[in-house]
Design a protein around this motif. Structure first.
Motif, PDB file in Angstrom:
ATOM      1  N   PHE A   1       0.838  -1.198   0.000  1.00 26.14           N
ATOM      2  CA  PHE A   1       0.000   0.000   0.000  1.00 26.14           C
ATOM      3  C   PHE A   1       0.874   1.248   0.000  1.00 26.14           C
ATOM      4  CE2 PHE A   1      -2.127   3.438   2.294  1.00 26.14           C
ATOM      5  CZ  PHE A   1      -3.318   3.544   1.596  1.00 26.14           C
ATOM      6  N   SER A   2       0.459   2.267  -0.759  1.00 30.33           N
ATOM      7  CA  SER A   2       1.190   3.534  -0.772  1.00 30.33           C
ATOM      8  C   SER A   2       0.225   4.686  -1.017  1.00 30.33           C
ATOM      9  CB  SER A   2       2.299   3.523  -1.835  1.00 30.33           C
ATOM     10  OG  SER A   2       1.765   3.247  -3.114  1.00 30.33           O
ATOM     11  N   HIS A   3       0.695   5.888  -0.733  1.00 33.67           N
ATOM     12  CA  HIS A   3      -0.136   7.090  -0.824  1.00 33.67           C
ATOM     13  C   HIS A   3       0.697   8.205  -1.432  1.00 33.67           C
ATOM     14  CE1 HIS A   3      -1.713  10.826   1.484  1.00 33.67           C
ATOM     15  NE2 HIS A   3      -2.382  10.701   0.352  1.00 33.67           N
ATOM     16  N   ARG A   4       0.104   8.948  -2.351  1.00 36.85           N
ATOM     17  CA  ARG A   4       0.795  10.074  -2.976  1.00 36.85           C
ATOM     18  C   ARG A   4      -0.164  11.255  -3.067  1.00 36.85           C
ATOM     19  NH1 ARG A   4       5.194  10.811  -6.544  1.00 36.85           N
ATOM     20  NH2 ARG A   4       4.995  12.684  -7.845  1.00 36.85           N
ATOM     21  N   VAL A   5       0.351  12.441  -2.785  1.00 36.44           N
ATOM     22  CA  VAL A   5      -0.416  13.673  -2.951  1.00 36.44           C
ATOM     23  C   VAL A   5      -0.107  14.229  -4.336  1.00 36.44           C
ATOM     24  CG1 VAL A   5      -0.866  15.990  -2.094  1.00 36.44           C
ATOM     25  CG2 VAL A   5      -0.376  14.139  -0.477  1.00 36.44           C
ATOM     26  N   LEU A   6      -1.140  14.400  -5.149  1.00 37.54           N
ATOM     27  CA  LEU A   6      -0.968  14.861  -6.523  1.00 37.54           C
ATOM     28  C   LEU A   6      -0.783  16.370  -6.583  1.00 37.54           C
ATOM     29  CD1 LEU A   6      -3.827  12.709  -8.085  1.00 37.54           C
ATOM     30  CD2 LEU A   6      -1.370  12.277  -8.296  1.00 37.54           C
ATOM     31  N   SER A   7      -0.123  16.813  -7.648  1.00 39.35           N
ATOM     32  CA  SER A   7       0.062  18.245  -7.887  1.00 39.35           C
ATOM     33  C   SER A   7      -0.525  18.608  -9.248  1.00 39.35           C
ATOM     34  CB  SER A   7       1.554  18.604  -7.853  1.00 39.35           C
ATOM     35  OG  SER A   7       2.212  18.099  -9.005  1.00 39.35           O
ATOM     36  N   ASP A   8      -0.532  19.894  -9.566  1.00 35.59           N
ATOM     37  CA  ASP A   8      -1.049  20.340 -10.856  1.00 35.59           C
ATOM     38  C   ASP A   8      -0.191  19.856 -12.017  1.00 35.59           C
ATOM     39  OD1 ASP A   8      -3.102  21.635  -9.569  1.00 35.59           O
ATOM     40  OD2 ASP A   8      -2.083  23.585  -9.517  1.00 35.59           O
ATOM     41  N   GLN A   9       1.047  19.463 -11.737  1.00 38.96           N
ATOM     42  CA  GLN A   9       1.944  18.976 -12.787  1.00 38.96           C
ATOM     43  C   GLN A   9       1.622  17.542 -13.199  1.00 38.96           C
ATOM     44  OE1 GLN A   9       2.906  22.226 -13.251  1.00 38.96           O
ATOM     45  NE2 GLN A   9       4.715  21.216 -14.113  1.00 38.96           N
ATOM     46  N   ASP A  10       0.885  16.826 -12.365  1.00 35.32           N
ATOM     47  CA  ASP A  10       0.549  15.426 -12.645  1.00 35.32           C
ATOM     48  C   ASP A  10      -0.645  15.369 -13.590  1.00 35.32           C
ATOM     49  OD1 ASP A  10       2.560  14.747 -10.847  1.00 35.32           O
ATOM     50  OD2 ASP A  10       1.161  14.760  -9.153  1.00 35.32           O
ATOM     51  N   LYS A  11      -0.493  14.675 -14.720  1.00 41.28           N
ATOM     52  CA  LYS A  11      -1.501  14.716 -15.781  1.00 41.28           C
ATOM     53  C   LYS A  11      -2.324  13.440 -15.910  1.00 41.28           C
ATOM     54  CE  LYS A  11      -0.163  18.822 -16.623  1.00 41.28           C
ATOM     55  NZ  LYS A  11      -1.006  19.937 -16.124  1.00 41.28           N
TER      56      LYS A  11
ATOM     57  N   ALA B   1      -3.374  -5.540 -20.475  1.00 42.25           N
ATOM     58  CA  ALA B   1      -4.549  -4.800 -20.025  1.00 42.25           C
ATOM     59  C   ALA B   1      -4.103  -3.425 -19.553  1.00 42.25           C
ATOM     60  CB  ALA B   1      -5.255  -5.548 -18.896  1.00 42.25           C
ATOM     61  N   VAL B   2      -4.828  -2.385 -19.961  1.00 44.50           N
ATOM     62  CA  VAL B   2      -4.428  -1.006 -19.671  1.00 44.50           C
ATOM     63  C   VAL B   2      -5.638  -0.189 -19.245  1.00 44.50           C
ATOM     64  CG1 VAL B   2      -3.565   1.149 -20.671  1.00 44.50           C
ATOM     65  CG2 VAL B   2      -2.464  -1.015 -21.257  1.00 44.50           C
ATOM     66  N   VAL B   3      -5.449   0.644 -18.234  1.00 49.21           N
ATOM     67  CA  VAL B   3      -6.414   1.681 -17.870  1.00 49.21           C
ATOM     68  C   VAL B   3      -5.655   2.996 -17.769  1.00 49.21           C
ATOM     69  CG1 VAL B   3      -8.017   2.546 -16.130  1.00 49.21           C
ATOM     70  CG2 VAL B   3      -7.924   0.098 -16.611  1.00 49.21           C
ATOM     71  N   CYS B   4      -6.148   4.030 -18.444  1.00 52.45           N
ATOM     72  CA  CYS B   4      -5.554   5.366 -18.372  1.00 52.45           C
ATOM     73  C   CYS B   4      -6.525   6.289 -17.643  1.00 52.45           C
ATOM     74  CB  CYS B   4      -5.273   5.922 -19.769  1.00 52.45           C
ATOM     75  SG  CYS B   4      -4.115   4.939 -20.741  1.00 52.45           S
ATOM     76  N   LEU B   5      -6.071   6.878 -16.559  1.00 50.83           N
ATOM     77  CA  LEU B   5      -6.885   7.813 -15.786  1.00 50.83           C
ATOM     78  C   LEU B   5      -6.311   9.213 -15.951  1.00 50.83           C
ATOM     79  CD1 LEU B   5      -9.046   8.512 -13.616  1.00 50.83           C
ATOM     80  CD2 LEU B   5      -7.279   8.054 -11.902  1.00 50.83           C
ATOM     81  N   PHE B   6      -7.095  10.116 -16.551  1.00 54.03           N
ATOM     82  CA  PHE B   6      -6.659  11.498 -16.745  1.00 54.03           C
ATOM     83  C   PHE B   6      -7.119  12.324 -15.548  1.00 54.03           C
ATOM     84  CE2 PHE B   6      -6.727   9.544 -20.870  1.00 54.03           C
ATOM     85  CZ  PHE B   6      -5.522   9.952 -21.416  1.00 54.03           C
ATOM     86  N   LEU B   7      -6.177  12.983 -14.911  1.00 52.72           N
ATOM     87  CA  LEU B   7      -6.412  13.542 -13.583  1.00 52.72           C
ATOM     88  C   LEU B   7      -7.242  14.816 -13.582  1.00 52.72           C
ATOM     89  CD1 LEU B   7      -2.881  12.835 -12.102  1.00 52.72           C
ATOM     90  CD2 LEU B   7      -4.991  11.538 -11.755  1.00 52.72           C
ATOM     91  N   ASP B   8      -7.427  15.447 -14.759  1.00 53.10           N
ATOM     92  CA  ASP B   8      -8.297  16.619 -14.782  1.00 53.10           C
ATOM     93  C   ASP B   8      -9.758  16.229 -14.976  1.00 53.10           C
ATOM     94  OD1 ASP B   8      -8.360  15.848 -17.404  1.00 53.10           O
ATOM     95  OD2 ASP B   8      -7.370  17.638 -18.195  1.00 53.10           O
ATOM     96  N   GLY B   9     -10.012  14.918 -15.145  1.00 52.20           N
ATOM     97  CA  GLY B   9     -11.382  14.432 -15.241  1.00 52.20           C
ATOM     98  C   GLY B   9     -12.054  14.673 -16.569  1.00 52.20           C
ATOM     99  N   LYS B  10     -11.332  15.210 -17.554  1.00 53.33           N
ATOM    100  CA  LYS B  10     -11.941  15.530 -18.842  1.00 53.33           C
ATOM    101  C   LYS B  10     -11.606  14.462 -19.868  1.00 53.33           C
ATOM    102  CE  LYS B  10     -11.523  20.511 -18.030  1.00 53.33           C
ATOM    103  NZ  LYS B  10     -10.921  21.774 -18.519  1.00 53.33           N
TER     104      LYS B  10
END
Length: 328
Positions: free
Chosen positions: A154-164, A220-229
């Motif tokens: 298990f791990s945890h990361r805080v995202l920033s605006d630079q993360d796409k 198998a691939v899943v791409c999650l775009f962090l701006d939700g668009k």
């Protein structure tokens, strides 16, 4: 009089509590999944199983859990506004000293075959089978008493605006593509909804080029775009993700783009290699050198090296198990 200044101690305490709750949720869900596989009458998971990588995004927090060598990476922009790859999970294989040490404490064995000395595998204490190339997995119950576990890292990361974006992929992708290549492919896709499909197709081409005589592992691939668009024409609008799968038994080579998951049933797939007894007699073991450090996981993570292309991670199934019992 109330103060508008946030209490850093209270904020830290809340963050720790939230992280602890998510950690517990990941552990419980992985345990339940493994238990479900064991009780399922239509799935033979004694010498087969699955890896897993799971993420939960809650605001700017990203919580992750994984077993085996499915991997999550982050596509982020650096100070020069260039896309870079950041690996979020560690591939949990038998070549990690802490993983090998646990397996050996449980009487399992870890060694590589002569024709692939860089691929450490897990073997039963009394027979040269099954040769699992990962240290944690769902299923693979023949090795669960000998150190292979389904407890996630298990791990945890805080995202920033630079993360796409985040890419989750099975080892069939990482066997032939590096983290940097994956980020380049996803970031240059003409549409976000096509990113996962294009990545799987790229992996399939690399498999044919690099291993023309080998059976292609599932991709198998899943791409999650962090701006939700997403693209305006996409069915995934406002969900912010795309996914695609190419299974090793898909002889047509066509990529299957998943729907919302409501119309399909989960299936368990594992690419494996069967070796004859004549071939097996020619192999010699190359043991892994295990030196447990005082700092445990931190040293292991630095030692393992998070970048680069890995070899094929497949289950080696021998024709049958020996009747020989473990030596006292």
């Amino acid at each position: 009089m109330k103060s508008d200044v946030a209490d850093p101690v209270k904020d830290t305490s809340t963050e720790d509590r939230v992280e602890s709750l998510w950690r517990e949720a990941f552990l419980k869900s992985y345990k339940a999944m493994d238990k479900e596989l064991r009780s399922h009458p239509n799935l033979d998971c004694f010498c087969s199983g699955s890896t897993a990588v799971t993420i939960v995004k809650q605001g700017s927090n990203l919580f992750m859990g994984n077993i085996g060598d499915s991997r999550a990476i982050l596509g982020s922009k650096d100070s020069n506004d260039s896309m870079v790859a950041i690996q979020l999970t560690v591939d949990l294989k038998p070549d990690l000293p802490r993983e090998a040490e646990r397996i050996k404490r449980c009487k399992g064995r870890v060694f590589a075959l002569q024709d692939e000395p860089e691929v450490q595998r897990v073997w039963l204490p009394f027979d040269d089978a099954p040769g699992l190339a990962m240290a944690r997995a769902f299923g693979d119950f023949c090795l669960k008493e000998y150190g292979v576990i389904s407890i996630p890292e298990f791990s945890h990361r805080v995202l920033s605006d630079q993360d796409k974006f985040v890419v989750l992929a099975s080892d069939g992708v990482w066997d032939v593509l590096s983290n940097e290549e994956v980020v380049e492919i996803v970031s240059s896709a003409p549409t976000r909804s096509s990113a996962a499909r294009i990545l799987v197709e790229s992996a399939a081409r690399e498999w044919k080029a690099k291993y023309p005589t080998s059976k292609m592992d599932d991709c198998a691939v899943v791409c999650l775009f962090l701006d939700g668009k997403m693209d305006s024409e996409s069915d995934y609008e406002e969900q912010g993700f795309s996914s695609a799968t190419l299974q090793s038994n898909n002889h047509s080579g066509n990529v299957v783009e998943s729907d919302d998951g409501q119309n399909s049933e989960p299936c368990l797939q594992r690419n494996f290699t069967v070796r004859s007894s004549e071939e097996h007699d020619q192999y010699r073991r190359v043991p892994v050198d295990v030196e447990a450090g005082e700092n445990g996981g931190t040293e292991d993570q630095n030692w393992s090296g998070l970048e680069g292309v890995t070899r094929v991670n497949s289950l080696v199934q021998l024709p049958r198990f020996s009747e020989e019992k473990p030596r006292p």
